[in-house]
Design a protein around this motif. Structure first.
Motif, PDB file in Angstrom:
ATOM      1  N   PHE A  67    -103.062  37.437 -18.603  1.00  0.00           N
ATOM      2  CA  PHE A  67    -103.501  37.868 -17.275  1.00  0.00           C
ATOM      3  C   PHE A  67    -104.399  39.103 -17.335  1.00  0.00           C
ATOM      4  CE2 PHE A  67    -101.117  41.755 -16.572  1.00  0.00           C
ATOM      5  CZ  PHE A  67    -100.153  41.685 -17.571  1.00  0.00           C
ATOM      6  N   ASN A  68    -104.329  39.872 -18.424  1.00  0.00           N
ATOM      7  CA  ASN A  68    -105.101  41.118 -18.499  1.00  0.00           C
ATOM      8  C   ASN A  68    -106.288  41.006 -19.446  1.00  0.00           C
ATOM      9  OD1 ASN A  68    -103.569  40.858 -20.763  1.00  0.00           O
ATOM     10  ND2 ASN A  68    -102.888  42.995 -20.857  1.00  0.00           N
ATOM     11  N   CYS A  69    -106.965  39.845 -19.439  1.00  0.00           N
ATOM     12  CA  CYS A  69    -108.115  39.679 -20.324  1.00  0.00           C
ATOM     13  C   CYS A  69    -109.285  40.573 -19.936  1.00  0.00           C
ATOM     14  CB  CYS A  69    -108.556  38.208 -20.324  1.00  0.00           C
ATOM     15  SG  CYS A  69    -107.479  37.161 -21.360  1.00  0.00           S
ATOM     16  N   ASN A  70    -109.295  41.070 -18.678  1.00  0.00           N
ATOM     17  CA  ASN A  70    -110.388  41.972 -18.290  1.00  0.00           C
ATOM     18  C   ASN A  70    -110.353  43.254 -19.114  1.00  0.00           C
ATOM     19  OD1 ASN A  70    -107.981  42.692 -17.031  1.00  0.00           O
ATOM     20  ND2 ASN A  70    -109.045  43.879 -15.476  1.00  0.00           N
ATOM     21  N   VAL A  71    -109.126  43.694 -19.550  1.00  0.00           N
ATOM     22  CA  VAL A  71    -109.016  44.876 -20.407  1.00  0.00           C
ATOM     23  C   VAL A  71    -109.624  44.587 -21.777  1.00  0.00           C
ATOM     24  CG1 VAL A  71    -107.412  46.489 -21.489  1.00  0.00           C
ATOM     25  CG2 VAL A  71    -106.966  45.632 -19.180  1.00  0.00           C
ATOM     26  N   VAL A  72    -109.439  43.352 -22.284  1.00  0.00           N
ATOM     27  CA  VAL A  72    -110.027  42.964 -23.566  1.00  0.00           C
ATOM     28  C   VAL A  72    -111.537  43.053 -23.494  1.00  0.00           C
ATOM     29  CG1 VAL A  72    -110.295  41.048 -25.198  1.00  0.00           C
ATOM     30  CG2 VAL A  72    -108.059  41.530 -24.174  1.00  0.00           C
ATOM     31  N   VAL A  73    -112.084  42.592 -22.345  1.00  0.00           N
ATOM     32  CA  VAL A  73    -113.542  42.638 -22.161  1.00  0.00           C
ATOM     33  C   VAL A  73    -114.027  44.084 -22.135  1.00  0.00           C
ATOM     34  CG1 VAL A  73    -115.415  42.076 -20.579  1.00  0.00           C
ATOM     35  CG2 VAL A  73    -113.598  40.410 -20.998  1.00  0.00           C
ATOM     36  N   GLN A  74    -113.318  44.932 -21.363  1.00  0.00           N
ATOM     37  CA  GLN A  74    -113.749  46.324 -21.232  1.00  0.00           C
ATOM     38  C   GLN A  74    -113.641  47.075 -22.552  1.00  0.00           C
ATOM     39  OE1 GLN A  74    -111.146  47.447 -18.129  1.00  0.00           O
ATOM     40  NE2 GLN A  74    -112.115  46.109 -16.623  1.00  0.00           N
ATOM     41  N   ALA A  75    -112.677  46.710 -23.377  1.00  0.00           N
ATOM     42  CA  ALA A  75    -112.513  47.364 -24.673  1.00  0.00           C
ATOM     43  C   ALA A  75    -113.445  46.785 -25.734  1.00  0.00           C
ATOM     44  CB  ALA A  75    -111.051  47.238 -25.136  1.00  0.00           C
ATOM     45  N   ARG A  76    -114.298  45.803 -25.344  1.00  0.00           N
ATOM     46  CA  ARG A  76    -115.283  45.194 -26.247  1.00  0.00           C
ATOM     47  C   ARG A  76    -114.619  44.567 -27.471  1.00  0.00           C
ATOM     48  NH1 ARG A  76    -120.417  49.445 -26.141  1.00  0.00           N
ATOM     49  NH2 ARG A  76    -120.781  49.313 -23.884  1.00  0.00           N
ATOM     50  N   LEU A  77    -113.533  43.851 -27.191  1.00  0.00           N
ATOM     51  CA  LEU A  77    -112.798  43.185 -28.268  1.00  0.00           C
ATOM     52  C   LEU A  77    -113.184  41.723 -28.426  1.00  0.00           C
ATOM     53  CD1 LEU A  77    -109.240  44.668 -27.591  1.00  0.00           C
ATOM     54  CD2 LEU A  77    -110.913  45.418 -29.281  1.00  0.00           C
ATOM     55  N   CYS A  78    -114.138  41.250 -27.612  1.00  0.00           N
ATOM     56  CA  CYS A  78    -114.525  39.840 -27.671  1.00  0.00           C
ATOM     57  C   CYS A  78    -115.252  39.487 -28.972  1.00  0.00           C
ATOM     58  CB  CYS A  78    -115.410  39.480 -26.478  1.00  0.00           C
ATOM     59  SG  CYS A  78    -114.487  39.391 -24.923  1.00  0.00           S
TER      60      CYS A  78
END
Length: 637
Positions: A592-603
């Motif tokens: 549910f918190n994939c937006n944090v992954v995006v913001q942390a540039r972990l993609c």
């Protein structure tokens, strides 16, 4: 002539009462209706002039534990009162000048009671140690027949000892007779004894005998009882022994009897002056059994909860009206009382945590959090913290680490001025990397790609000039602070046809003027800076995004001088388009918190790219579109 009954009544009224309890209205001189009372000095009808009151307070600070002398009580003292002003763990002690201990001697604490010494009886009092705040004391009527020393057994700071006693004034030497008139006698001096008993018989030297006192006319003279030789005093036995053991005393008993039949009659019929004196005889000389003398319990060692209390237990034996300490072997036949006991005055108060931990004081970095901790009594009331054990107090404030604070690029809006009045120029903006404190969505870090602080601008075509042509300096690229301005420098050729531009090498023999230099119009003062917009909180059906806006001075420090009306917005709506089903059913977010992954540039990592496939795909698409827009802008320039 009065009858015998009348004579007997007159005798009872006027004769002094011998050895009888005083009835109501009887003065201290044993005359009915005299109204005389004992004064403080023990003088019947006196005016407190024959003695002197001595009093004081012993307040010395002591340091050494043990016996310390307080005051000396002289021989002949009366009305003795020595009192501890406030209860303490100290004790009073009394010893005669001859060295005999009367109260609390030889490191043995006596029980409260009566103790004989120095010719008088002392009453020793020690109030209950638990409930009373009054200190201990001893009192005696006196008079004493030897000098006494009062001591304090020091164990804790002295609360003060009050003492007082009276001593007789030294008699004044008799003055020679003074033949001044009686009305001129001063201070009782004039040949008269002011302390003389006003009822004593008057002596008549001329008559060689004593005359009866002169009486008022309306008073019946007292009739002297006849001498009765038909009655005498006879011993009739002895009193009971004053003690059952340990040496007591008994005394002879005398009765008035008739000589004729030896029958007992009223003592008034016998001559009181011929009554034999009391005969004292020792009795019951065998020692009393030893016994355990139990002292009072001390205060509980704790004010709440389980504690201990102590008491003194001594083996003692009575002899000759004195209680002596003896060896404990004499009490072996008795069970020894306990000297310690557990005690509990009340249940202790306890610490209670009354709330959960609060939120951390900062959204990122190191801060603090707190909770409510109270001391609660056994009935549930809040009480002062001192009533609880401070060593067991739960922590109510602790540090909290919210992780590293994100950093973002802050920049101003583009300047409105181009560096060239005509042709191509440059315009600038301020760019800073600062830590942000946005409490909503986390922002991306600054990263290595610094936003541009200058861009190309075109102010239109310029006219040609002859030779090296320098146009005027353009406006400064910054309205405030450091900037740059430019001017056109071209090589013009003058001809009959007019002016024409020629290649710069045609003017190579001439010094080329500067075409650009730095400039500063004024200090900027405070200006609004803001970060990039954060990622949208939702990818469709309406979300919001945030950015941090700060007012910064020329020194990049926070300031309050910015115009609030010009403040850029810190939040705006985004992604209003309706949500559409994901075409690729295999590409979806697993958390549910994939937006944090995006913001942390972990993609960039395969694991997150798979676990947050949908979110990472959208970001990749946006980055691709952004690159395309930038290429379009460069082509237009």
């Amino acid at each position: 002539m009065l009858s015998g009954l009348a004579l007997l009544l007159l005798v009872c009224v006027h004769m002094r009462v011998q050895g009888k309890p005083r009835s109501q209205g009887l003065g201290c001189d044993e005359y009915l209706g005299s109204g005389k009372v004992m004064d403080r000095c023990g003088v019947c009808g006196g005016e407190n002039t024959t003695c002197r009151l001595v009093s004081g307070v012993f307040k010395h600070s002591l340091t050494k534990i043990g016996y310390h002398k307080i005051v000396e009580i002289p021989e002949g003292a009366t009305k003795i009162n020595v009192t501890e002003m406030v209860k303490s763990r100290n004790y009073l002690a009394l010893r005669s000048r001859s060295g005999r201990s009367i109260i609390n001697g030889n490191w043995a604490i006596d029980r409260p009671g009566k103790y004989e010494g120095a010719g008088t009886m002392f009453t020793y009092r020690r109030p209950n140690e638990i409930r009373s705040t009054a200190g201990e004391s001893f009192l005696a009527e006196g008079p004493t027949n030897e000098i006494l020393d009062v001591y304090m057994i020091f164990q804790q700071p002295n609360p003060g000892i009050h003492y007082e006693y009276t001593i007789p004034e030294k008699p004044v030497d008799p003055q020679p007779p003074n033949h001044r008139p009686e009305g001129n006698a001063v201070n009782g001096q004039g040949g008269y004894d002011i302390h003389r008993n006003t009822h004593q018989e008057n002596y008549n030297p001329a008559g060689g005998g004593r005359d009866p006192p002169r009486l008022p006319d309306n008073q019946v003279p007292a009739v002297q009882p006849p001498r009765r030789r038909d009655y005498n005093w006879k011993i009739s036995g002895t009193t009971e022994c004053s003690a059952s053991c340990g040496k007591g005393f008994r005394y002879s008993i005398f009765h008035c009897v008739s000589r004729l039949n030896q029958g007992q009659v009223s003592e008034a019929l016998c001559d009181s002056s011929s009554k034999p004196s009391l005969q004292e005889e020792a009795c019951n000389l065998q020692p009393c059994p030893a016994f355990w003398d139990i002292g009072e319990w001390s205060e509980c060692s704790t004010t709440c909860g389980l504690g201990m209390q102590h008491r003194q237990v001594l083996c003692r034996q009575i002899y000759a009206n004195r209680t002596l300490n003896v060896h404990t072997s004499r009490c072996e036949h008795l069970e020894r009382p306990e000297i310690t006991s557990s005690c509990q005055l009340k249940i202790c108060s306890e610490w209670q945590v009354r709330s959960e931990w609060s939120a951390c004081s900062v959204p990122c970095g190191l801060g603090q959090r707190s909770r409510e901790v109270r001391c609660v009594s056994n009935v549930g009331d809040f009480v002062p913290d001192e009533e609880c054990n401070m060593n067991l107090r739960p922590v109510d404030v602790e540090n909290c680490d919210m992780g590293s604070c994100a950093k973002s690029w802050f920049y101003t809006e583009w300047g409105n001025r181009c560096s060239a009045e005509c042709g191509m120029g440059v315009r600038t903006r301020g760019v800073l990397c600062l830590t942000n404190h946005v409490s909503g969505l986390p922002l991306e870090g600054c990263g290595s790609e610094r936003p541009q602080n200058s861009q190309v601008c075109n102010s239109g075509a310029c006219e040609n000039r002859i030779e090296w042509f320098t146009g005027p300096w353009s406006q400064c690229s910054a309205e405030c602070g450091a900037g740059s301005h430019q001017r056109a420098v071209v090589c013009l050729m003058k001809s009959e046809e007019g002016l024409s531009v020629v290649p710069p090498y045609e003017c190579s023999s001439l010094d080329r003027p500067l075409g650009q230099q730095s400039c500063t119009l004024k200090a900027c003062g405070a200006k609004w800076f803001h970060t990039d917009w954060s990622a949208c909180s939702k990818t469709c059906e309406g979300g919001f995004r945030v950015r941090e806006v700060r007012c910064l001075s020329d020194d990049s420090l926070p300031s309050d001088a910015c115009d609030q009306k010009l403040k850029p917005g810190g939040r705006e709506d985004c992604s209003p388009e309706p949500c559409t089903p994901n075409i690729d059913e295999n590409c979806r977010d697993k958390y549910f918190n994939c937006n944090v992954v995006v913001q942390a540039r972990l993609c960039v990592y395969d694991y997150y790219k798979t676990s947050c496939c949908a979110s990472c795909s959208r970001v990749a698409q946006k980055q691709k579109q952004s690159v395309q827009r930038q290429s379009v802008q460069r082509s237009r320039s």
